[in-house]
Design an enzyme around this catalytic site. Sequence first.
Site, short mmCIF file in Angstrom:
data_model
loop_
_atom_site.label_atom_id
_atom_site.label_comp_id
_atom_site.label_asym_id
_atom_site.label_seq_id
_atom_site.Cartn_x
_atom_site.Cartn_y
_atom_site.Cartn_z
N ASP A 198 43.52 49.36 36.96
CA ASP A 198 44.34 48.86 38.08
C ASP A 198 43.53 49.06 39.36
O ASP A 198 42.32 49.21 39.29
CB ASP A 198 45.71 49.54 38.11
CG ASP A 198 46.77 48.62 38.71
OD1 ASP A 198 46.53 48.10 39.81
OD2 ASP A 198 47.82 48.41 38.08
N GLY A 258 38.86 47.59 36.99
CA GLY A 258 40.20 47.61 37.58
C GLY A 258 40.60 46.32 38.25
O GLY A 258 40.15 45.23 37.89
N HIS A 259 41.46 46.45 39.27
CA HIS A 259 42.01 45.29 39.96
C HIS A 259 41.52 45.16 41.39
O HIS A 259 41.99 44.31 42.11
CB HIS A 259 43.54 45.36 39.96
CG HIS A 259 44.12 45.16 38.60
ND1 HIS A 259 45.47 45.10 38.37
CD2 HIS A 259 43.53 45.02 37.40
CE1 HIS A 259 45.68 44.92 37.07
NE2 HIS A 259 44.52 44.88 36.47
N GLY A 260 40.63 46.05 41.82
CA GLY A 260 40.03 45.82 43.11
C GLY A 260 40.29 46.87 44.17
O GLY A 260 40.87 47.92 43.92
N PHE A 297 45.77 41.82 32.12
CA PHE A 297 45.92 42.65 33.31
C PHE A 297 47.34 42.54 33.84
O PHE A 297 47.91 41.46 33.88
CB PHE A 297 44.96 42.17 34.42
CG PHE A 297 43.52 42.44 34.13
CD1 PHE A 297 42.97 43.67 34.44
CD2 PHE A 297 42.71 41.47 33.57
CE1 PHE A 297 41.63 43.92 34.21
CE2 PHE A 297 41.37 41.72 33.33
CZ PHE A 297 40.83 42.95 33.65
#
Length: 345
Positions: free
Chosen positions: A215, A237-239, A342
Amino acid sequence: MLFGVTTSLLAYACLATAVTTFTVPQLAGQDDTPALLEAMKDLSSDSTILFESGITYNIFTPIQFPELTNVEIRIEGNLTYPTDIPTIQKIVGAAGFPGSWITFTGGTNVTLQGSLDPHWGWIDGHGQAWWDAQNQINRPHGIAFSHINNGVIRDMKIWKPIAWNFATSGSSNIHAFNNTIIAVSSTQSFPFNTDGFSAGGSNMIFEDNFIQNGDDCLTVGSGASNITFRNTYCEGGHGLSIGSLGKAGQVANVQNVLIENIQMKNSLYGARFKSWAGGNGLARNITWRNIAFVDVPFPASALPAGPKPNSTSSNNTHIQDFVFENFTGIIKEYLPSISSAFHPS
Ligand SMILES: *[C@@H]1O[C@H](CO)[C@@H](O)[C@H](O)[C@H]1NC(C)=O
Ligand SMILES: *[C@@H]1O[C@H](CO)[C@@H](O)[C@H](O)[C@H]1NC(C)=O
Ligand SMILES: *[C@@H]1O[C@H](CO)[C@@H](O)[C@H](O)[C@H]1NC(C)=O
Ligand SMILES: *[C@@H]1O[C@H](CO)[C@@H](O)[C@H](O)[C@H]1NC(C)=O
Ligand SMILES: *[C@@H]1O[C@H](CO)[C@@H](O)[C@H](O)[C@H]1NC(C)=O
Ligand SMILES: *[C@@H]1O[C@H](CO)[C@@H](O)[C@H](O)[C@H]1NC(C)=O
Ligand SMILES: *[C@@H]1O[C@H](CO)[C@@H](O)[C@H](O)[C@H]1NC(C)=O
Ligand SMILES: *[C@@H]1O[C@H](CO)[C@@H](O)[C@H](O)[C@H]1NC(C)=O
């Protein structure tokens, strides 16, 4: 004059010797939290709490520290969560659970320090079983380093956390460095909701951290200001996210964020701004620069945070002075079959 100098030297000497070191005791097969919490009643100031190297401590129930002043928590031994999912869910679901397995409720001059020995100082969340079961019910967050003024988080090592890792809400003057988070599944893609650092509060520097997760590598929440996040490796992850802001009409306020010198690998997003339609307030002076990425489908993005933005209000979180500078790398083709693995948040 001479008398005055002598007195202050004496006072200094007394202060310097006043730090008590408490070695957390360990009982084979039993929960080590109760003895620690009992001892903490007398250790909330001028103390060092030592989890000894060579010992694996059973953190079978949550640790909630009292307000601390001039305290160091040294994690030289390993700490292990319960391995059994229902045991944790029962605790998390019970009234009064603070949200995180380890909670700092507040204080001044608090250091949370791990070990430099690669074999010791790990906190093992045994997250694999949760990830395999895709079980997202009653998951505890990791460490809430909340309401601390002048705090240090260093050399900490997290192994397979169940969910979010470090949160700093309501804290100020925080330095978090050389921490390692390994939220890597052995059976699937990077696991859901294992955010790295969640920044709340003000005047914080996060640097030289190593994060593999599923995440946000960083998430900056409403109320945060003067946050620097740099020299960090983020994988899977997601940034590097601001938000999400504006949920349920929230009036957000985020100011002066600098994110720089980041290596990102196989992350869904790079720089990311998340807001809900219908929110309000302002995010200003946010810079992402020197971002080197490999296999990132969306290096910079501003998207609604959730699947159903509030369309009854025409308001939105305002943004001002956003800078995206010197992004270099390889964009991965966006494949819905992969990205649906995700979580959207
Ligand atoms: C902070 O706490 C440590 C003990 O953990 C102590 O040695 C140090 O002097 C304290 N710093 C200040 C500025 O009080
Ligand atoms: C950072 O921590 C690692 C262990 O996790 C250690 O090997 C390394 O020496 C530390 N770096 C510094 C600068 O202390
Ligand atoms: C400490 O925990 C980590 C993570 O579970 C593990 O890899 C390591 O082997 C443990 N150390 C020892 C000495 O058992
Ligand atoms: C943030 O930094 C600015 C500029 O350096 C300063 O004026 C402001 O007081 C800081 N904010 C907080 C909450 O300390
Ligand atoms: C939608 O916006 C209205 C007006 O700002 C607000 O009262 C409501 O809570 C919002 N609903 C959601 C789900 O954000
Ligand atoms: C913008 O934020 C940076 C920190 O990232 C700070 O140094 C600078 O003073 C801020 N500028 C303004 C105009 O607030
Ligand atoms: C751009 O970022 C890279 C790292 O990704 C860095 O090596 C380079 O010096 C940066 N360029 C400038 C002009 O700052
Ligand atoms: C939109 O925001 C303004 C203030 O910026 C406020 O007065 C108004 O009530 C908001 N409208 C809705 C629908 O939330």
